[in-house]
Motif scaffolding. Structure first.
Motif, PDB file in Angstrom:
ATOM      1  N   TRP A  34       0.878  -1.187   0.016  1.00  0.00           N
ATOM      2  CA  TRP A  34       0.093  -0.056   0.036  1.00  0.00           C
ATOM      3  C   TRP A  34       0.973   1.200  -0.022  1.00  0.00           C
ATOM      4  O   TRP A  34       1.831   1.390   0.712  1.00  0.00           O
ATOM      5  CB  TRP A  34      -0.883  -0.190   1.354  1.00  0.00           C
ATOM      6  N   VAL A  35       0.466   2.089  -0.761  1.00  0.00           N
ATOM      7  CA  VAL A  35       0.962   3.728  -0.433  1.00  0.00           C
ATOM      8  C   VAL A  35       0.027   4.419   0.245  1.00  0.00           C
ATOM      9  O   VAL A  35      -1.001   4.526  -0.300  1.00  0.00           O
ATOM     10  CB  VAL A  35       1.252   4.015  -2.249  1.00  0.00           C
ATOM     11  N   VAL A  36       0.636   5.177   1.025  1.00  0.00           N
ATOM     12  CA  VAL A  36      -0.100   5.832   2.020  1.00  0.00           C
ATOM     13  C   VAL A  36       0.021   7.283   1.714  1.00  0.00           C
ATOM     14  O   VAL A  36       1.141   7.905   1.796  1.00  0.00           O
ATOM     15  CB  VAL A  36       0.299   5.353   3.538  1.00  0.00           C
ATOM     16  N   TYR A  37      -1.127   7.889   1.696  1.00  0.00           N
ATOM     17  CA  TYR A  37      -1.079   9.202   1.354  1.00  0.00           C
ATOM     18  C   TYR A  37      -1.779  10.116   2.700  1.00  0.00           C
ATOM     19  O   TYR A  37      -2.775   9.832   3.182  1.00  0.00           O
ATOM     20  CB  TYR A  37      -1.882   9.924   0.169  1.00  0.00           C
ATOM     21  N   ILE A  38      -0.812  11.269   3.214  1.00  0.00           N
ATOM     22  CA  ILE A  38      -1.231  11.566   4.528  1.00  0.00           C
ATOM     23  C   ILE A  38      -1.239  13.277   4.095  1.00  0.00           C
ATOM     24  O   ILE A  38      -0.056  13.706   3.750  1.00  0.00           O
ATOM     25  CB  ILE A  38      -0.556  11.633   5.526  1.00  0.00           C
ATOM     26  N   ILE A  39      -2.301  13.894   4.055  1.00  0.00           N
ATOM     27  CA  ILE A  39      -2.089  15.417   3.665  1.00  0.00           C
ATOM     28  C   ILE A  39      -2.896  16.204   5.045  1.00  0.00           C
ATOM     29  O   ILE A  39      -4.092  15.737   5.618  1.00  0.00           O
ATOM     30  CB  ILE A  39      -3.233  15.598   2.496  1.00  0.00           C
ATOM     31  N   THR A  40      -2.261  16.969   5.498  1.00  0.00           N
ATOM     32  CA  THR A  40      -2.379  17.955   6.473  1.00  0.00           C
ATOM     33  C   THR A  40      -2.522  19.411   5.985  1.00  0.00           C
ATOM     34  O   THR A  40      -1.706  19.804   5.612  1.00  0.00           O
ATOM     35  CB  THR A  40      -1.855  17.562   7.911  1.00  0.00           C
TER      36      THR A  40
END
Length: 90
Positions: A34-40
């Motif tokens: 899995w490629v995890v995208y975290i945007i804040t």
């Protein structure tokens, strides 16, 4: 949030109390491709994941993966990925 932590405890055997614990789930996802995208950003906490044999997790559900916290987002994404794994989808 306690309900999510309880589900993680049941599915992963992991006690999640803070981001260090949650990051173990990100590593679990990574191990499974899995490629995890975290945007804040101000008023935006987004966590999503993409898998080469599945696609983007939340695109499949037609939802914007916006959460109250990054912690909540990581737990939710990991649980959804675990469910797909258990069903044999991935």
């Amino acid at each position: 949030m306690e309900e999510l932590a309880e589900k993680v405890r049941e599915k992963f055997g992991l006690e999640v109390k803070d981001m260090a614990d949650a990051w173990k789930l990100v590593e679990w996802l990574e191990e499974r491709e899995w490629v995890v995208y975290i945007i804040t950003a101000k008023n935006r906490k987004q966590v999503d994941a993409w898998h080469p044999r599945y696609g983007t997790l939340f695109a499949q559900f037609g939802e914007v993966p916006n959460f109250g916290s990054i912690f909540e987002g990581i737990l939710t994404v990991a649980l959804l990925a675990k469910e797909l794994e258990e069903k044999g989808t991935i």
